[in-house]
Scaffold this active site. Structure first.
Site, PDB file in Angstrom:
ATOM      1  N   ASP A 125       0.814  -1.208   0.000  1.00 11.92           N
ATOM      2  CA  ASP A 125       0.000   0.000   0.000  1.00 11.92           C
ATOM      3  C   ASP A 125       0.854   1.267   0.000  1.00 11.92           C
ATOM      4  O   ASP A 125       1.352   1.693   1.035  1.00 11.92           O
ATOM      5  CB  ASP A 125      -0.913  -0.008   1.239  1.00 11.92           C
ATOM      6  CG  ASP A 125      -1.843   1.186   1.247  1.00 11.92           C
ATOM      7  OD1 ASP A 125      -2.028   1.812   0.181  1.00 11.92           O
ATOM      8  OD2 ASP A 125      -2.380   1.509   2.325  1.00 11.92           O
ATOM      9  N   ASP A 337      -1.587   5.680  -5.296  1.00 13.89           N
ATOM     10  CA  ASP A 337      -1.884   4.767  -4.199  1.00 13.89           C
ATOM     11  C   ASP A 337      -2.103   3.351  -4.723  1.00 13.89           C
ATOM     12  O   ASP A 337      -3.147   3.044  -5.298  1.00 13.89           O
ATOM     13  CB  ASP A 337      -3.139   5.270  -3.472  1.00 13.89           C
ATOM     14  CG  ASP A 337      -3.538   4.347  -2.333  1.00 13.89           C
ATOM     15  OD1 ASP A 337      -2.764   3.431  -1.993  1.00 13.89           O
ATOM     16  OD2 ASP A 337      -4.632   4.551  -1.777  1.00 13.89           O
TER      17      ASP A 337
END
Ligand code: NAG
Ligand code: NAG
Ligand code: NAG
Ligand code: NAG
Ligand code: NAG
Length: 382
Positions: A125, A337
């Protein structure tokens, strides 16, 4: 063998320096001799005897290029100091894995933590900083691979600091303890609660520990070297929200720019340059490499600060195009992201984009899951 060669190379470099010749006027020229040329070889033989000539690699042979590359790497390291330009990846390999809907469309990699080591399939992440794994569970997602209908050669794991001899609590007064202000005692274990989204209350909570992350490096030659690096991780005792819908059941590795992220800690320890690469192939799997500075010829865009600080990987978006029609927009920042499946746009950009798309698409709008999807069409592929 290898050492003998290095000695020979040094001799040749010295020879080159001595061959400077003054020429007419104010210009100076120097004769350049390639270190593996026949000329350098005969110079070496005349000084050191025939034996030194046997050490010369055959021109354009595998050995020849290996020697050149090895020397370049040595020089780069001298410039950068210590080990800073090595590439590191998790000890089980650099592979990033993708399981589609079964694990919520995220990308994963296996990591080994602690002594004895335990393996975790963590989600990668880039939109957060913290590494956490399910640990001394009060409320964790199921950890059997069959529950998620994915084929793995083993089940997911739970971490326990008391079972790892290299595990230490991070105390409340540690500079990386962001949540320490509520501690009764500065030496208490640092608590954390991380909220990934307010919409579904996706949270992980527990306390922070330090332990060893097992890594491998790509060396000068192809052999892997194993090493351990001390990292900070969350002992995730209680998870909530989409962590129960198949997202990251075995933890998350935050790759953000914050001090607590694995790339930041590896860079701070002098093991890598502060960067990483995440690449995906046509089937959405790929690889992760820590310390990958990228190819010299690749294009780049700067990260942008938000209110003066680099909290996450924001980039500037100049314009969006639909076909040949580009919507001009400036001052719009977008978060890069790896932990989000969709692209999200500011609503005014979204509205312009979809109405331009609607104008250009040759199809009739239909109603579908009203309220959630505004623009839907019946279309046939191919
Ligand atoms: C070096 O090799 C050449 C040709 O093979 C030979 O004639 C000469 O005697 C050798 N010299 C030494 C010092 O071994
Ligand atoms: C992890 O532990 C297993 C044995 O439990 C061992 O075979 C393996 O080499 C270890 N991996 C690392 C990276 O230390
Ligand atoms: C796994 O597959 C079975 C049968 O297709 C399905 O009933 C079940 O809901 C699936 N489990 C998950 C977690 O999606
Ligand atoms: C999220 O948590 C808040 C406060 O605890 C609660 O009011 C809200 O209903 C929760 N939302 C969901 C989707 O569970
Ligand atoms: C992607 O999947 C297809 C079909 O399974 C396969 O033929 C192809 O080799 C895969 N590509 C990569 C890069 O693994």
């Amino acid at each position: 063998m290898e050492c003998d060669r290095v000695v020979v190379l040094v001799v040749v470099v010295v020879l080159l320096c001595c061959q400077l010749e003054a020429s007419v006027g104010l210009t100076f020229s120097s004769k350049l001799i390639h270190r593996f040329s026949d000329e350098a070889k005969s110079l070496s033989i005349s000084r050191k005897g025939n034996a030194s000539g046997d050490l010369w690699p055959k021109r354009y042979s595998f050995e020849y290029f290996q020697l050149l590359l090895g020397n370049d790497l040595k020089r780069q390291r001298m410039k950068l100091g210590s080990q800073k330009n090595q590439l590191l990846f998790p000890s089980q390999g650099s592979q990033a894995l993708f399981f589609g809907n079964e694990l919520d469309w995220l990308h994963y990699t296996w990591i080994d933590i602690g002594t004895p080591n335990v393996s975790f399939l963590v989600a990668l992440d880039a939109g957060s900083d913290l590494l956490w794994v399910p640990c001394d569970c009060i409320q964790c997602a199921p950890l059997s691979a069959s529950y998620y209908n994915i084929s793995l050669d083993r089940d997911l794991s739970e971490y326990s600091p008391s079972l790892s001899s290299t595990s230490r609590h991070l105390s409340c007064d540690h500079q990386l303890c962001e949540w320490g202000s509520n501690c009764k005692n500065p030496k208490d274990p640092c608590p954390y609660i991380f909220n990934y989204d307010d919409f579904e209350n996706t949270t992980s909570a527990g306390f922070l520990v330090e332990d060893e992350l097992h890594l491998a490096s790509v060396g000068d030659h192809t052999a892997r070297k194993m090493l351990q690096a001390s990292v900070v991780l969350g002992c995730g005792r209680k998870q909530g929200g989409s962590f129960f819908d198949g997202a990251a059941p075995d933890g998350v590795m935050g790759l953000g720019p914050g001090d607590i992220s694995v790339p930041s800690l590896l860079a701070k320890a002098g093991l890598i340059q502060n960067c990483f690469s995440l690449c995906f192939d046509e089937n959405d799997s790929g690889r992760i490499l820590f310390g990958d500075i990228g190819h010299a010829s690749q294009q780049s865009t700067p990260f942008l600060p938000i209110q003066g600080t680099y909290v996450a990987y924001f980039v500037g978006v100049e314009s969006y195009c639909v076909g040949n029609s580009c919507l001009k927009r400036s001052g719009f920042k977008a978060l890069v992201d790896s932990g989000s499946s969709f692209t999200y746009l500011p609503s005014e950009v979204y509205n312009e984009l979809v109405s331009e798309f609607d104008k250009q698409v040759n199809a009739k709008r239909i109603s579908f899951q009203e309220g959630l999807w505004d623009y839907c069409y019946n279309a046939r592929l191919g």
